[in-house]
Write an enzyme that holds these catalytic residues in place. Structure first.
Site, PDB file in Angstrom:
ATOM      1  N   ASP A 172      -0.423   5.256   0.713  1.00  0.00           N
ATOM      2  CA  ASP A 172      -0.534   6.228   1.896  1.00  0.00           C
ATOM      3  C   ASP A 172      -0.676   5.537   3.188  1.00  0.00           C
ATOM      4  O   ASP A 172      -1.530   4.453   3.501  1.00  0.00           O
ATOM      5  CB  ASP A 172      -2.119   6.706   1.819  1.00  0.00           C
ATOM      6  CG  ASP A 172      -1.760   7.724   0.621  1.00  0.00           C
ATOM      7  OD1 ASP A 172      -0.925   8.781   0.627  1.00  0.00           O
ATOM      8  OD2 ASP A 172      -2.425   7.466  -0.492  1.00  0.00           O
ATOM      9  N   ASP A 213       0.760  -1.040   0.023  1.00  0.00           N
ATOM     10  CA  ASP A 213       0.046  -0.063   0.163  1.00  0.00           C
ATOM     11  C   ASP A 213       1.004   1.211   0.122  1.00  0.00           C
ATOM     12  O   ASP A 213       1.990   1.036   0.180  1.00  0.00           O
ATOM     13  CB  ASP A 213      -0.978   0.117   1.045  1.00  0.00           C
ATOM     14  CG  ASP A 213      -1.810   1.201   1.294  1.00  0.00           C
ATOM     15  OD1 ASP A 213      -2.494   1.477   0.383  1.00  0.00           O
ATOM     16  OD2 ASP A 213      -1.376   1.673   2.677  1.00  0.00           O
ATOM     17  N   ASP A 220      -1.886  -0.559   5.826  1.00  0.00           N
ATOM     18  CA  ASP A 220      -1.994   0.025   7.453  1.00  0.00           C
ATOM     19  C   ASP A 220      -3.629   0.287   7.525  1.00  0.00           C
ATOM     20  O   ASP A 220      -3.778   0.736   8.743  1.00  0.00           O
ATOM     21  CB  ASP A 220      -1.452   1.340   7.306  1.00  0.00           C
ATOM     22  CG  ASP A 220      -1.968   2.475   6.240  1.00  0.00           C
ATOM     23  OD1 ASP A 220      -2.350   2.164   5.008  1.00  0.00           O
ATOM     24  OD2 ASP A 220      -2.313   3.344   6.705  1.00  0.00           O
TER      25      ASP A 220
END
Length: 221
Positions: A18, A16, A167
């Site tokens: 961001d 991922d 996240d």
């Protein structure tokens, strides 16, 4: 006796962007209330940020009263804001070294992000961007599972040979939907305790642990 572990059996690591590679949460907090005013959902008070960081994306959308039909427009607007402010975004400390170490071990790298490929490449910079074999960017808020499955097929790797790193709880859900392993990171948008409850295969405390896992070295539980 030294604890020597075999390398983790992952041929492809899907990352991922961001909150995993890029420290964009402060930027997100700086723009979200302006977006709320523009698209008619509830502003986020400073004192509720930590409680929201324990929730999944669907719960956050419901709590803020975000109209689902406006999500595509909101996403496009956020992309435009990110492009405007992209020079203020930085990679987390340790991310460049981790990506370089993985590439040296001939681990294939891919990026799956709701952000745009142009934004991702700009923050990575040309040298790190060149280490990434495949990009699947612009995924909708709830469309990551489908995009992850398509990315895995495009790379020609069996799902059991893939580690998805993210996240957010929706990253964990996407990995489960795609049938691959999931590693949560403790430094992003969602709190580590909430990510732990999602049952990740691994929970990384800092970026260097990603490369150490692939090398067979012990990492924090």
């Amino acid at each position: 006796m030294t604890d020597v572990r075999p390398p983790a059996p992952y041929a492809l690591v899907v990352l991922d962007f961001d909150g995993t590679l890029a420290d964009s949460f402060p930027w997100f907090c700086s723009v979200i209330n302006g977006v709320a005013d523009r698209y008619g959902f509830r502003r986020i008070a400073e004192e509720e940020v930590e409680s929201l960081r324990a929730l999944g994306a669907r719960e956050i959308v419901a709590r803020l009263g975000v109209p689902l039909w406006k999500l595509p427009a909101i996403s496009r607007h956020m992309h435009a804001l990110a492009s405007r402010d992209i020079d203020a975004m930085r990679l987390f400390p340790g991310v460049p070294e981790a990506l370089t170490a993985l590439a040296r071990r001939e681990v294939r790298l891919a990026v799956l992000s709701s952000n745009t490929e142009a934004n991702v490449r700009r923050v990575l910079g040309p040298d790190l961007a060149a280490l990434v074999e495949a990009y699947a960017c612009g995924a909708s808020l709830f469309g990551k599972a489908r995009r992850l499955s398509a990315l895995i097929r495009r790379c020609g790797v069996a799902p059991e040979g893939v580690l998805s790193v993210g996240d957010e709880i929706r990253d964990a859900e996407a990995a489960r939907g795609a049938g691959c392993a999931f590693a949560a990171v403790a430094w992003g948008y969602t709190r580590a305790d909430a990510l732990r409850e999602s049952g990740p295969d691994h929970l990384f405390a800092e970026p260097g642990e990603i490369a150490r896992l692939l090398a067979g070295a012990p990492v924090a539980a």
